[in-house]
Write a protein that holds these residues in place. Structure first.
Motif, short mmCIF file in Angstrom:
data_model
loop_
_atom_site.label_atom_id
_atom_site.label_comp_id
_atom_site.label_asym_id
_atom_site.label_seq_id
_atom_site.Cartn_x
_atom_site.Cartn_y
_atom_site.Cartn_z
N GLY A 113 112.05 -126.81 21.79
CA GLY A 113 111.66 -125.64 22.58
C GLY A 113 110.80 -124.66 21.79
O GLY A 113 110.00 -123.92 22.37
N GLY A 114 110.94 -124.64 20.48
CA GLY A 114 110.08 -123.81 19.65
C GLY A 114 108.64 -124.31 19.68
O GLY A 114 107.70 -123.52 19.75
N ARG A 115 108.48 -125.62 19.65
CA ARG A 115 107.14 -126.21 19.78
C ARG A 115 106.56 -125.86 21.14
O ARG A 115 105.41 -125.46 21.26
CB ARG A 115 107.22 -127.73 19.60
CG ARG A 115 105.90 -128.42 19.78
CD ARG A 115 106.03 -129.95 19.60
NE ARG A 115 104.80 -130.58 20.02
CZ ARG A 115 104.50 -130.91 21.28
NH1 ARG A 115 105.37 -130.69 22.24
NH2 ARG A 115 103.34 -131.46 21.57
N TRP B 78 111.52 -120.64 17.42
CA TRP B 78 112.49 -120.88 16.36
C TRP B 78 112.31 -122.31 15.86
O TRP B 78 112.58 -123.26 16.58
CB TRP B 78 113.91 -120.72 16.88
CG TRP B 78 114.26 -119.37 17.40
CD1 TRP B 78 113.88 -118.83 18.60
CD2 TRP B 78 115.08 -118.39 16.77
NE1 TRP B 78 114.42 -117.58 18.74
CE2 TRP B 78 115.16 -117.28 17.63
CE3 TRP B 78 115.76 -118.35 15.55
CZ2 TRP B 78 115.90 -116.14 17.32
CZ3 TRP B 78 116.50 -117.21 15.24
CH2 TRP B 78 116.56 -116.13 16.12
N TYR B 79 111.86 -122.44 14.65
CA TYR B 79 111.68 -123.72 13.95
C TYR B 79 111.17 -124.84 14.84
O TYR B 79 111.72 -125.94 14.89
CB TYR B 79 112.96 -124.14 13.19
CG TYR B 79 114.29 -123.79 13.85
CD1 TYR B 79 114.86 -124.62 14.81
CD2 TYR B 79 114.98 -122.65 13.47
CE1 TYR B 79 116.07 -124.30 15.40
CE2 TYR B 79 116.20 -122.32 14.05
CZ TYR B 79 116.74 -123.15 15.01
OH TYR B 79 117.94 -122.84 15.59
N GLY B 80 110.06 -124.54 15.52
CA GLY B 80 109.39 -125.56 16.33
C GLY B 80 108.38 -126.32 15.49
O GLY B 80 107.62 -125.72 14.73
N ARG B 81 108.36 -127.61 15.65
CA ARG B 81 107.41 -128.45 14.92
C ARG B 81 105.98 -127.99 15.23
O ARG B 81 105.66 -127.69 16.37
CB ARG B 81 107.61 -129.91 15.30
CG ARG B 81 106.85 -130.87 14.44
CD ARG B 81 107.19 -132.30 14.82
NE ARG B 81 108.59 -132.60 14.62
CZ ARG B 81 109.10 -133.10 13.49
NH1 ARG B 81 108.31 -133.36 12.48
NH2 ARG B 81 110.39 -133.35 13.39
N LEU C 39 106.06 -114.89 17.63
CA LEU C 39 106.76 -114.76 16.36
C LEU C 39 107.39 -116.11 16.04
O LEU C 39 108.18 -116.63 16.84
CB LEU C 39 107.85 -113.69 16.45
CG LEU C 39 108.75 -113.51 15.23
CD1 LEU C 39 107.94 -113.07 14.01
CD2 LEU C 39 109.87 -112.53 15.54
N GLY C 40 107.02 -116.69 14.93
CA GLY C 40 107.60 -117.96 14.50
C GLY C 40 108.66 -117.71 13.44
O GLY C 40 108.41 -116.99 12.48
N LEU C 41 109.83 -118.30 13.62
CA LEU C 41 110.94 -118.15 12.68
C LEU C 41 111.27 -119.53 12.11
O LEU C 41 111.66 -120.44 12.86
CB LEU C 41 112.15 -117.55 13.39
CG LEU C 41 111.91 -116.18 14.04
CD1 LEU C 41 113.10 -115.75 14.88
CD2 LEU C 41 111.60 -115.13 12.98
N TYR C 42 111.11 -119.67 10.80
CA TYR C 42 111.22 -120.98 10.16
C TYR C 42 112.11 -120.92 8.93
O TYR C 42 112.26 -119.87 8.31
CB TYR C 42 109.82 -121.49 9.77
CG TYR C 42 109.04 -121.90 10.99
CD1 TYR C 42 109.09 -123.20 11.45
CD2 TYR C 42 108.33 -120.96 11.73
CE1 TYR C 42 108.43 -123.58 12.61
CE2 TYR C 42 107.67 -121.32 12.89
CZ TYR C 42 107.72 -122.63 13.32
OH TYR C 42 107.08 -122.99 14.47
N GLY C 43 112.67 -122.07 8.60
CA GLY C 43 113.52 -122.19 7.43
C GLY C 43 112.77 -122.80 6.27
O GLY C 43 112.11 -123.83 6.42
N GLY C 44 112.87 -122.18 5.12
CA GLY C 44 112.20 -122.68 3.92
C GLY C 44 112.76 -124.00 3.43
O GLY C 44 112.10 -124.73 2.70
#
Length: 163
Positions: free
Chosen positions: A45-47, A65-68, A93-98
């Motif tokens: 859903g982020g993608r 949220w962490y969409g490819r 706004l993109g929210l991603y994990g390092g």
């Protein structure tokens, strides 16, 4: 896991069309304010959040949220977020994990670069120690601090953009 099999067979065009129909229904039924529509999504859903923001310039905002961001082009997935980033008008706004092993940081940086020429004022936040699905409180990947911060950012982002 059964849902993944179903989702994997649905073309992006159908998903975008379904979202258009949802907004039209909400507007026509007086059950929603079509002048204040936003989108958020997690993982797949982020993608879709990025893609729908490019598809529907009438959205107020999106939070992905962490969409490819990249992938192989197929009949089902003819474009990916990096392909539409430069033309994006809707602020996302993109929210991603390092520490997301499925979304390498170089692809996040590639997306940031592709967003620069757009007028969307989109932003990407990376939580350095967070894995994929850091918001999913039912999974071992859940990270309370990052999840709560992300939720606050979502609320502020939507408020800032008139949702």
């Amino acid at each position: 896991d059964e849902i993944r099999k179903v989702v994997a067979t649905v073309p992006d065009a159908q998903v975008l069309s379904d979202l258009d129909a949802t907004i039209a229904w909400a507007s026509q039924s007086a059950k929603g304010d079509s002048r204040r529509v936003a989108i958020t999504g997690f993982c797949w859903g982020g993608r879709i959040t990025w893609l729908y923001a490019a598809h529907n310039p009438n959205l107020k905002a999106g939070v992905a949220w962490y969409g490819r961001l990249v992938g192989n082009t197929t009949d089902l997935t003819p474009k990916h977020p990096v392909d539409v980033a430069a033309a994006l008008k809707v602020p996302v706004l993109g929210l991603y994990g390092g520490k997301d092993t499925g979304i390498p940081l170089d692809t996040v940086e590639q997306m940031r670069d592709r967003l620069k020429p757009s007028s969307s004022q989109s932003e990407i936040i990376v939580y350095p120690e967070a894995p994929h699905a850091f918001f999913a409180d039912y999974r071992p990947s859940y990270r309370e601090t990052e999840a709560k911060d992300g939720w606050k950012r979502l609320q502020a982002w939507f408020q800032q953009h008139g949702v």
